[in-house]
Design a protein around this motif. Structure first.
Motif, PDB file in Angstrom:
ATOM      1  N   LYS A   1       0.816  -1.212   0.000  1.00  0.00           N
ATOM      2  CA  LYS A   1       0.000   0.000   0.000  1.00  0.00           C
ATOM      3  C   LYS A   1       0.856   1.270   0.000  1.00  0.00           C
ATOM      4  CE  LYS A   1      -4.079   1.672   2.363  1.00  0.00           C
ATOM      5  NZ  LYS A   1      -4.658   1.759   3.684  1.00  0.00           N
ATOM      6  N   SER A   2       2.032   1.172   0.613  1.00  0.00           N
ATOM      7  CA  SER A   2       2.885   2.363   0.740  1.00  0.00           C
ATOM      8  C   SER A   2       3.603   2.714  -0.563  1.00  0.00           C
ATOM      9  CB  SER A   2       3.947   2.119   1.813  1.00  0.00           C
ATOM     10  OG  SER A   2       4.935   1.248   1.288  1.00  0.00           O
ATOM     11  N   ASN A   3       3.520   1.809  -1.570  1.00  0.00           N
ATOM     12  CA  ASN A   3       4.268   1.977  -2.824  1.00  0.00           C
ATOM     13  C   ASN A   3       5.779   2.000  -2.627  1.00  0.00           C
ATOM     14  OD1 ASN A   3       2.101   2.006  -4.612  1.00  0.00           O
ATOM     15  ND2 ASN A   3       1.655   4.140  -4.093  1.00  0.00           N
ATOM     16  N   ALA A   4       6.245   1.334  -1.588  1.00  0.00           N
ATOM     17  CA  ALA A   4       7.696   1.245  -1.361  1.00  0.00           C
ATOM     18  C   ALA A   4       8.322   0.531  -2.559  1.00  0.00           C
ATOM     19  CB  ALA A   4       7.960   0.458  -0.080  1.00  0.00           C
ATOM     20  N   ILE A   5       9.605   0.806  -2.809  1.00  0.00           N
ATOM     21  CA  ILE A   5      10.239   0.138  -3.951  1.00  0.00           C
ATOM     22  C   ILE A   5      10.980  -1.129  -3.516  1.00  0.00           C
ATOM     23  CG2 ILE A   5      10.409   2.147  -5.473  1.00  0.00           C
ATOM     24  CD1 ILE A   5      13.349   2.366  -4.567  1.00  0.00           C
ATOM     25  N   GLU A   6      11.205  -1.258  -2.207  1.00  0.00           N
ATOM     26  CA  GLU A   6      11.850  -2.485  -1.735  1.00  0.00           C
ATOM     27  C   GLU A   6      11.288  -2.909  -0.391  1.00  0.00           C
ATOM     28  OE1 GLU A   6      15.998  -1.477  -1.727  1.00  0.00           O
ATOM     29  OE2 GLU A   6      15.784  -0.184   0.022  1.00  0.00           O
ATOM     30  N   SER A   7      11.456  -4.211  -0.120  1.00  0.00           N
ATOM     31  CA  SER A   7      11.130  -4.738   1.199  1.00  0.00           C
ATOM     32  C   SER A   7      12.237  -5.718   1.559  1.00  0.00           C
ATOM     33  CB  SER A   7       9.753  -5.395   1.208  1.00  0.00           C
ATOM     34  OG  SER A   7       9.400  -5.701   2.548  1.00  0.00           O
ATOM     35  N   GLY A   8      11.973  -6.633   2.466  1.00  0.00           N
ATOM     36  CA  GLY A   8      13.022  -7.582   2.809  1.00  0.00           C
ATOM     37  C   GLY A   8      12.849  -8.118   4.208  1.00  0.00           C
ATOM     38  N   ALA A   9      13.958  -8.607   4.762  1.00  0.00           N
ATOM     39  CA  ALA A   9      13.927  -9.237   6.084  1.00  0.00           C
ATOM     40  C   ALA A   9      14.944  -8.556   6.983  1.00  0.00           C
ATOM     41  CB  ALA A   9      14.268 -10.712   5.943  1.00  0.00           C
TER      42      ALA A   9
ATOM     43  N   ALA B   1      21.271  -7.400  10.840  1.00  0.00           N
ATOM     44  CA  ALA B   1      21.445  -7.589   9.391  1.00  0.00           C
ATOM     45  C   ALA B   1      20.096  -7.497   8.691  1.00  0.00           C
ATOM     46  CB  ALA B   1      22.079  -8.946   9.108  1.00  0.00           C
ATOM     47  N   GLN B   2      20.161  -7.073   7.420  1.00  0.00           N
ATOM     48  CA  GLN B   2      18.945  -7.004   6.609  1.00  0.00           C
ATOM     49  C   GLN B   2      19.224  -7.598   5.233  1.00  0.00           C
ATOM     50  OE1 GLN B   2      18.034  -2.702   7.045  1.00  0.00           O
ATOM     51  NE2 GLN B   2      16.275  -3.379   8.243  1.00  0.00           N
ATOM     52  N   ARG B   3      18.209  -8.163   4.631  1.00  0.00           N
ATOM     53  CA  ARG B   3      18.307  -8.620   3.238  1.00  0.00           C
ATOM     54  C   ARG B   3      17.202  -7.924   2.464  1.00  0.00           C
ATOM     55  NH1 ARG B   3      21.186 -13.309   2.496  1.00  0.00           N
ATOM     56  NH2 ARG B   3      22.504 -11.907   3.651  1.00  0.00           N
ATOM     57  N   LYS B   4      17.597  -7.166   1.437  1.00  0.00           N
ATOM     58  CA  LYS B   4      16.594  -6.387   0.688  1.00  0.00           C
ATOM     59  C   LYS B   4      16.146  -7.124  -0.562  1.00  0.00           C
ATOM     60  CE  LYS B   4      18.285  -1.933   2.192  1.00  0.00           C
ATOM     61  NZ  LYS B   4      18.921  -0.675   1.864  1.00  0.00           N
ATOM     62  N   ILE B   5      14.886  -6.972  -0.913  1.00  0.00           N
ATOM     63  CA  ILE B   5      14.433  -7.433  -2.227  1.00  0.00           C
ATOM     64  C   ILE B   5      13.637  -6.301  -2.885  1.00  0.00           C
ATOM     65  CG2 ILE B   5      14.360  -9.905  -1.603  1.00  0.00           C
ATOM     66  CD1 ILE B   5      11.327  -9.697  -1.534  1.00  0.00           C
ATOM     67  N   LYS B   6      13.724  -6.235  -4.205  1.00  0.00           N
ATOM     68  CA  LYS B   6      12.964  -5.205  -4.944  1.00  0.00           C
ATOM     69  C   LYS B   6      11.510  -5.631  -5.035  1.00  0.00           C
ATOM     70  CE  LYS B   6      16.229  -2.780  -7.813  1.00  0.00           C
ATOM     71  NZ  LYS B   6      16.897  -2.428  -6.575  1.00  0.00           N
ATOM     72  N   ILE B   7      10.611  -4.672  -4.921  1.00  0.00           N
ATOM     73  CA  ILE B   7       9.197  -5.005  -5.105  1.00  0.00           C
ATOM     74  C   ILE B   7       8.894  -4.955  -6.599  1.00  0.00           C
ATOM     75  CG2 ILE B   7       6.822  -4.288  -4.596  1.00  0.00           C
ATOM     76  CD1 ILE B   7       7.887  -3.372  -1.879  1.00  0.00           C
TER      77      ILE B   7
END
Ligand code: GRF
Length: 210
Positions: free
Chosen positions: A132-140, A156-162
């Motif tokens: 809903k936020s229209n973010a371009i990435e999310s992750g863990a 630590a974080q792991r990013k993925i592109k939406i």
């Protein structure tokens, strides 16, 4: 060898990947206890199938919250636990346990904290909010646990592109894959004493490749 307690309330897929890495000798640890509030969850089934000790703590079994916190602590101390891994555990960790195990409790969250975390951000709700936020990435994110939900120091974080093709359900699956890579890496780093503190922040020291 570090002694680990897993806390889980659901299917336990993160617990399972950590367990697999331990039995294949990739993580120098032993799972000594699996704790849940939910006696009929997948995590408890898996623990029982693999002969791992389990302990159920909930309001039905221990109606008094103080006794509940004490008995949980007693179980952790009796088993001489070094590290607690929260893996989809849906209850707040009692303050006596957070204090005793300071910087020895890990949690994984299915978004890039500090965004999309805290009370109310759990399960599919996290991914719905991200979409809903229209973010371009999310992750863990893996972080140490303090007395607030999804709040302690980030390790630590792991990013993925939406992707355009993502909806909350698809994103949840893609983030879960990232979780399954990231969580065992952080647990391994902890068990190999490779988490250092620099200027008050935890930092993983990379594994030395021979
Ligand atoms: C994961 O998405 C984790 O980030 C969150 O709860 C979920 C647990 O999934 N804290 P599983 O039970 O490990 O499959």
């Amino acid at each position: 060898m570090k002694k680990i307690a897993i806390f889980a309330s659901g299917g336990g897929s993160n617990f399972k990947v950590i367990y697999e890495k331990i039995i294949s000798w990739d993580i120098p640890a032993e799972i000594c206890l699996v704790i849940s509030n939910n006696p009929s969850c997948g995590a408890i089934d898996f623990a029982e199938q693999n002969s791992l000790p389990t302990f159920i703590v909930n309001k039905t079994r221990y109606p008094d919250s103080h006794s509940r916190d004490i008995i949980l602590m007693q179980n952790l101390l009796k088993t001489d636990i070094d590290l607690i891994c929260l893996a989809g555990y849906m209850k707040m960790i009692p303050t006596n346990i957070v204090a005793h195990f300071e910087n020895c409790i890990l949690n994984i969250h299915p978004a890039l904290l500090p965004d999309f975390g805290g009370k109310g951000f759990y399960g599919i709700k996290v991914h719905e909010a991200v979409i809903k936020s229209n973010a371009i990435e999310s992750g863990a994110t893996v972080h140490f646990v303090d007395n607030q939900y999804d709040h302690g120091p980030i390790i630590a974080q792991r990013k993925i592109k939406i992707l355009d093709t993502d909806n909350a359900e698809i994103l949840a699956e893609r983030v879960l894959k990232a979780e399954h890579e990231l969580y065992p890496e952080v647990v391994k780093a902890f068990c190999e004493n490779r988490i250092n503190w620099e200027s008050g922040l935890p930092k993983i020291v990379e594994e030395r490749k021979e």
